[in-house]
Design an enzyme around this catalytic site. Structure first.
Site, PDB file in Angstrom:
ATOM      1  N   LYS A 116       0.850  -1.182   0.000  1.00  0.00           N
ATOM      2  CA  LYS A 116       0.000   0.000   0.000  1.00  0.00           C
ATOM      3  C   LYS A 116       0.888   1.235   0.000  1.00  0.00           C
ATOM      4  O   LYS A 116       1.899   1.281   0.707  1.00  0.00           O
ATOM      5  CB  LYS A 116      -0.897  -0.018   1.241  1.00  0.00           C
ATOM      6  N   SER A 120      -9.596   1.833   3.415  1.00  0.00           N
ATOM      7  CA  SER A 120      -8.784   2.598   2.493  1.00  0.00           C
ATOM      8  C   SER A 120      -7.802   1.764   1.692  1.00  0.00           C
ATOM      9  O   SER A 120      -7.244   2.223   0.706  1.00  0.00           O
ATOM     10  CB  SER A 120      -8.001   3.659   3.286  1.00  0.00           C
ATOM     11  N   SER A 126      -9.671  -0.612   7.730  1.00  0.00           N
ATOM     12  CA  SER A 126      -9.188  -0.426   6.359  1.00  0.00           C
ATOM     13  C   SER A 126      -8.449  -1.611   5.774  1.00  0.00           C
ATOM     14  O   SER A 126      -8.056  -1.578   4.608  1.00  0.00           O
ATOM     15  CB  SER A 126      -8.283   0.815   6.281  1.00  0.00           C
TER      16      SER A 126
END
Length: 487
Positions: free
Chosen positions: A79, A154, A178
Site C-alpha cells: 500500500k 482505504s 481499512s
C-alpha cells in the site's frame, strides 16, 4: 489453477522443490497485472525491473541453500503508505505526488530480510481516509468480482490486487477497518494485528493511536507467514511492544475450535444490516458450532458509540499529523501564493482532497479551546469503556465472531455524496481499533449477485496465534477456498 492464484505457502513449497523459480513466478504476476490492471486499477506505481532483479537474487540464494524464509521469492505488494527508500510515497495525495522516500519502513525491511520480492505501490484512499478507494487523488480502484463496484477502503488497492491475482500477498494499513472491510468486499483474508505488534515506523501517520499495519492474502496460512515475517519489536516506534514472536503457521489446526467458546455480540446484528450478510454470518457461526465450538451470546454495550468516538479521536489525530504538510518543506507548494500565510492556505487547499480537508477541519474543531473537554477528552473516556467491554467479554469467551461489514460492496459513486453513509460501512470494525485488539476478516459466502461476504473474528490482545488457528479451522472446512473472480 493459474500460478498467480496459488497461495504463498504452496508457491514456497514449489520453489523449494525446484518446480518453479521466483523469476518465473514474478514474471507471471507481472504479466497478469499487465492483463487485468486496465479493469482493476490497483497500482499507482510499478517497478518490474526491480522486482525481477529481487526474484533473480532469491533464486541465487536458493541455489546456494541460503533461503531466508517462507516468503523468499514471493511477490509482495505495498500500500502506498509505507516508506521504501528511493521509491514514491504519495499516500494517493497530490500533496505528496512527487515525494520519494529517503528511508525504508521497519515492516518493509523485515520483508526484505525474509527475501520477499517487493512488487509495486498500491492505490488507496488519500492518507487512508475513506471506505471505498474512491478518494485517491489519482485513480479509482474497482472490485475484481464486479468492476462496477468499489473494492472497499482505504486499502482497496491491496485487496483488489490480491483478489485479481496481481500479487500474492499485499501489505495494508488498518485505522478503523481499512484492512478487514476491503478484504470482505474482495473475498480475501485480511488481518489487523494487535496494536504494537508490528512497527509503525515508516508508516505515514493518519491517526497514530489507531493505525496498524496488516496483510491481505488468499489463505489464513499466508497471513500467518506474513505476520511472522513483519512482526518485531522496534526501538524506533515508541508504541512497539517487546514480546516473543511465535511461528504462527506451525500451530494452525482444523481441530482448534473444539471446546472453545465463540462470543456473538448482540449489538452487531442490528436492524438495517443486509439480510444476506446476516444469513451468511449466522451460517458460518453454525458451522463453527459443528466443529465443536460453543456459541455464547455476549454484550458489547458501548458499540453504538464507536462511530462518534472514532471520528472524534481519528480526526483530532489526523489534524495534528497532517499539520506537517504545509507547502514549505517536502510537500506540494502552490505557485499562486502572495506571502507565506497565503502559501500555507493555498498549498493545503490544492494538495488535499475533500475528504482529507473534511477530517482536518473536524479534528481541529474538537481540539480547539472550549471544545477539547467536551469532545476529545470525553471520547477518550468512552474509548476506555469500549476497551473494558471487550475485556469483560473475553473473561467468558475465547474469540468473538461478527459480520465484517453490514453489506456487500456497493456501486462506485453510490455513496460519494453521503459521507455519513460511507462512515457507517466501518461500524463493525472500528471498535477493534479503539480497543487495540487483533481482528481479521475471511470469506464466509456470497450474496445473490455473486459478491463476497466477510466473517470477522476478534481475538484477545497479542493472541494472534489462537486467532489465526480458529480462523484456519473455519477456512479449511467451510468450502470457500480457491474461489476467484472471473475477470
Amino acid at each position: 489453477m493459474d500460478i498467480f492464484y496459488k497461495d504463498a505457502a504452496e508457491l514456497s513449497s514449489m520453489l523449494s522443490k525446484g518446480e518453479i523459480s521466483s523469476l518465473e513466478l514474478t514474471k507471471a504476476v507481472i504479466e497478469r497485472t499487465d492483463s487485468v490492471e486496465p479493469k482493476v486499477g490497483a497500482f499507482l506505481f510499478q517497478d518490474p525491473e526491480d522486482a525481477l532483479e529481487m526474484a533473480k537474487k532469491s533464486d541465487e540464494r536458493r541455489a546456494k541453500g541460503e533461503t531466508l524464509g517462507a516468503l523468499d521469492g514471493i511477490p509482495v505488494s505495498l500500500k502506498d503508505i509505507v516508506a521504501v527508500e528511493n521509491k514514491p510515497l504519495t499516500c494517493a495525495s497530490k500533496m505528496l505526488e512527487h515525494y520519494v522516500s529517503p528511508y525504508t519502513a521497519t515492516s518493509v525491511k523485515n520483508l526484505q530480510n525474509n527475501g520477499a520480492v517487493l512488487w509495486g505501490r498500491l492505490n488507496m484512499d488519500e492518507f487512508a481516509m475513506g471506505s471505498s478507494c474512491e478518494n485517491s487523488a489519482f485513480k479509482s480502484t474497482r472490485n475484481p468480482w464486479d468492476v462496477s463496484r468499489v473494492p472497499g477502503g482505504s486499502s482497496g488497492g491491496s485487496a483488489a490486487a490480491v483478489s485479481a491475482g496481481e500479487t500474492i500477498i499485499a501489505l495494508g494499513s488498518d485505522t478503523g477497518g481499512s484492512v478487514r472491510q476491503p478484504a470482505a468486499f474482495c473475498g480475501v483474508v485480511g488481518i489487523k494485528p494487535t496494536y504494537g505488534l508490528v512497527s509503525r515506523y515508516g508508516l505515514a501517520a493518519f491517526a497514530s493511536s489507531l493505525d496498524q499495519i496488516g496483510s491481505f492474502s488468499r489463505t489464513v496460512r499466508d497471513g500467518a507467514l506474513f505476520l511472522k515475517a513483519v512482526a518485531s519489536y522496534d526501538r524506533l516506534d515508541s508504541t512497539s511492544v517487546k514480546i516473543d514472536i511465535p511461528d504462527y503457521a506451525s500451530t494452525l489446526s482444523v481441530d482448534s475450535l473444539k471446546g472453545k467458546k465463540i462470543g456473538i455480540p448482540k449489538e452487531y446484528f442490528v436492524d438495517g444490516m443486509d439480510l444476506e450478510v446476516r444469513a451468511a454470518v449466522e451460517k458460518a457461526v453454525a458451522h463453527c458450532k459443528g466443529l465443536g465450538a460453543e456459541i455464547v451470546e455476549i454484550s458489547l454495550p458501548h458499540t453504538d458509540l464507536a462511530i462518534p468516538v472514532y471520528y472524534i479521536i481519528a480526526t483530532a489525530e489526523a489534524s495534528s499529523n497532517l499539520a506537517r504538510y504545509d507547502g514549505i518543506r517536502y510537500t506540494h507548494r502552490s505557485d499562486k501564493a502572495h506571502d507565506v500565510v497565503d502559501l500555507y492556505f493555498k498549498s493545503r487547499a490544492e494538495g488535499f482532497g475533500e475528504e482529507v480537508k473534511r477530517r482536518i477541519i473536524l479534528g481541529s474543531y474538537v481540539l480547539s479551546s472550549g471544545y477539547y473537554d467536551a469532545y476529545y477528552l470525553r471520547a477518550q473516556k468512552v474509548r476506555t469503556l469500549i476497551r473494558n467491554d471487550f475485556s469483560e467479554a473475553f473473561k467468558t469467551v475465547d474469540v468473538i465472531a461478527a459480520p465484517t461489514t453490514p453489506a456487500c460492496a456497493f456501486k462506485a459513486g453510490e455513496k460519494s455524496g453521503d459521507p455519513l453513509s460511507m462512515y457507517l460501512n466501518d461500524i463493525f470494525t472500528i471498535n477493534v481499533n479503539l480497543a487495540g485488539l487483533p481482528g481479521m476478516s475471511l470469506p464466509c459466502g456470497f450474496n445473490s449477485e455473486g459478491m463476497p461476504i466477510g466473517l470477522q473474528l476478534i481475538g484477545k490482545a497479542f493472541d494472534e496465534q489462537n486467532l489465526l488457528s480458529y480462523a484456519y479451522a473455519y477456512e479449511q472446512t467451510a468450502g470457500f477456498l480457491g474461489r476467484n473472480p472471473a475477470l
